[in-house]
Write a protein that holds these residues in place. Structure first.
Motif, PDB file in Angstrom:
ATOM      1  N   TYR A   1      42.481  36.512  37.152  1.00  0.00           N
ATOM      2  CA  TYR A   1      42.546  37.593  36.170  1.00  0.00           C
ATOM      3  C   TYR A   1      43.979  38.131  36.017  1.00  0.00           C
ATOM      4  O   TYR A   1      44.375  38.546  34.923  1.00  0.00           O
ATOM      5  N   GLU A   2      44.740  38.127  37.087  1.00  0.00           N
ATOM      6  CA  GLU A   2      46.134  38.556  36.986  1.00  0.00           C
ATOM      7  C   GLU A   2      46.929  37.609  36.086  1.00  0.00           C
ATOM      8  O   GLU A   2      47.736  38.049  35.255  1.00  0.00           O
TER       9      GLU A   2
ATOM     10  N   ARG B   1      41.653  43.620  32.315  1.00  0.00           N
ATOM     11  CA  ARG B   1      41.514  44.516  33.472  1.00  0.00           C
ATOM     12  C   ARG B   1      40.063  44.965  33.644  1.00  0.00           C
ATOM     13  O   ARG B   1      39.512  44.943  34.758  1.00  0.00           O
TER      14      ARG B   1
ATOM     15  N   TYR C   1      45.612  43.371  27.642  1.00  0.00           N
ATOM     16  CA  TYR C   1      45.727  43.645  29.075  1.00  0.00           C
ATOM     17  C   TYR C   1      44.545  44.491  29.567  1.00  0.00           C
ATOM     18  O   TYR C   1      43.970  44.223  30.627  1.00  0.00           O
ATOM     19  N   GLU C   2      44.189  45.500  28.774  1.00  0.00           N
ATOM     20  CA  GLU C   2      43.086  46.382  29.159  1.00  0.00           C
ATOM     21  C   GLU C   2      41.763  45.633  29.182  1.00  0.00           C
ATOM     22  O   GLU C   2      40.923  45.845  30.071  1.00  0.00           O
TER      23      GLU C   2
ATOM     24  N   ALA D   1      37.306  43.955  36.675  1.00  0.00           N
ATOM     25  CA  ALA D   1      36.581  44.953  37.473  1.00  0.00           C
ATOM     26  C   ALA D   1      35.099  44.611  37.545  1.00  0.00           C
ATOM     27  O   ALA D   1      34.462  44.733  38.602  1.00  0.00           O
TER      28      ALA D   1
ATOM     29  N   GLN E   1      40.640  37.308  41.664  1.00  0.00           N
ATOM     30  CA  GLN E   1      41.594  38.356  41.301  1.00  0.00           C
ATOM     31  C   GLN E   1      42.875  37.759  40.750  1.00  0.00           C
ATOM     32  O   GLN E   1      43.434  38.242  39.760  1.00  0.00           O
TER      33      GLN E   1
ATOM     34  N   ALA F   1      45.812  38.231  32.486  1.00  0.00           N
ATOM     35  CA  ALA F   1      46.361  39.476  31.939  1.00  0.00           C
ATOM     36  C   ALA F   1      47.807  39.297  31.501  1.00  0.00           C
ATOM     37  O   ALA F   1      48.203  39.736  30.414  1.00  0.00           O
TER      38      ALA F   1
END
Length: 228
Positions: free
Chosen positions: A88-89, A209, A205-206, A213, A85, A92
């Motif tokens: 990915y942060e 995200r 960013y999308e 997921a 996680q 992003a």
């Protein structure tokens, strides 16, 4: 005398070639998280000495791809959901900023370069050549960061590249991901082509995200399978 002392850096060393091969084997899923990495077997598979294998394993441990377990030895590092996680942060934040800068500074030559890379990725997806997808995806981001003059940010991302590619190999092979990924990345590319920094940052960013997921859901499924 000076020429005699000069090191030829044009060709990769045996250690570098071995490191690349083993890193690729882990990143593409040939070796999966939790798999034991037996030195004798690796020596036979790679055709190198145990000394080289040990050096490479130590290096991969610094990259987070390998961990050493007491009384068991080196294994492919398990993917920790919290660390995933966080990766990915970081992606992003940095990639969206690079996308914004790239769009604002975009030149026709850069846009063409990115489009050409995207064509290679789409072709690789169509042929299910995931190794080529990974290679050209890395090239796309390298060009995007360079185009936005965000090379220090790129260095941070590159320090995570081994684990990023390990996660990419997992997500790009998921059902329907080729269509979604191509759509998301082409939306990013269109924003860069229009020099629309806000739209490029939002698209980047999308994309991260949505990819995160998928990765987290896949990890949860694997954890459930292991515990059942």
């Amino acid at each position: 005398m000076t020429e005699l002392m000069r090191v030829d850096r044009s060709a990769p060393t045996l250690r570098e070639l071995t490191l690349e091969k083993l890193r690729e084997a882990i990143s593409t899923g040939f070796y999966r998280p939790g798999d034991r990495l037996v030195e004798r077997t690796l020596c036979e598979q790679l055709g190198v000495s145990r000394t080289v294998v040990r050096e490479v394993l130590r290096h991969l441990e610094t990259e987070g791809l390998v961990e050493t377990i007491a009384h068991q030895g080196p294994i492919v590092a398990r993917l920790d959901p919290e660390q995933v996680q966080e990766i990915y942060e970081i992606r992003a934040l940095l990639e969206s900023q690079a996308a914004r800068a790239c769009a604002e500074l975009a030149t026709p030559g850069l846009v063409k370069q990115l489009r050409d890379i995207r064509k290679e990725i789409e072709d690789a997806f169509e042929k299910k050549d995931f190794k080529r997808v990974l290679a050209y995806t890395e090239l796309f981001y390298e060009a995007m960061f360079a185009g936005g003059h965000k090379m220090m940010m790129h260095q941070v991302v590159k320090s995570l590249n081994a684990r990023i590619n390990q996660l990419r190999a997992m997500t790009i092979a998921s059902p329907g991901r080729s269509v979604d990924s191509n759509r998301e990345m082409n939306k990013l590319l269109a924003a860069i082509g229009k020099k629309d920094g806000d739209a490029a940052a939002a698209a980047s960013y999308e994309h991260v995200r949505l990819t995160a997921a998928i990765a987290m859901a896949t990890l949860a499924e694997k954890a459930a399978e292991t515990s059942s």
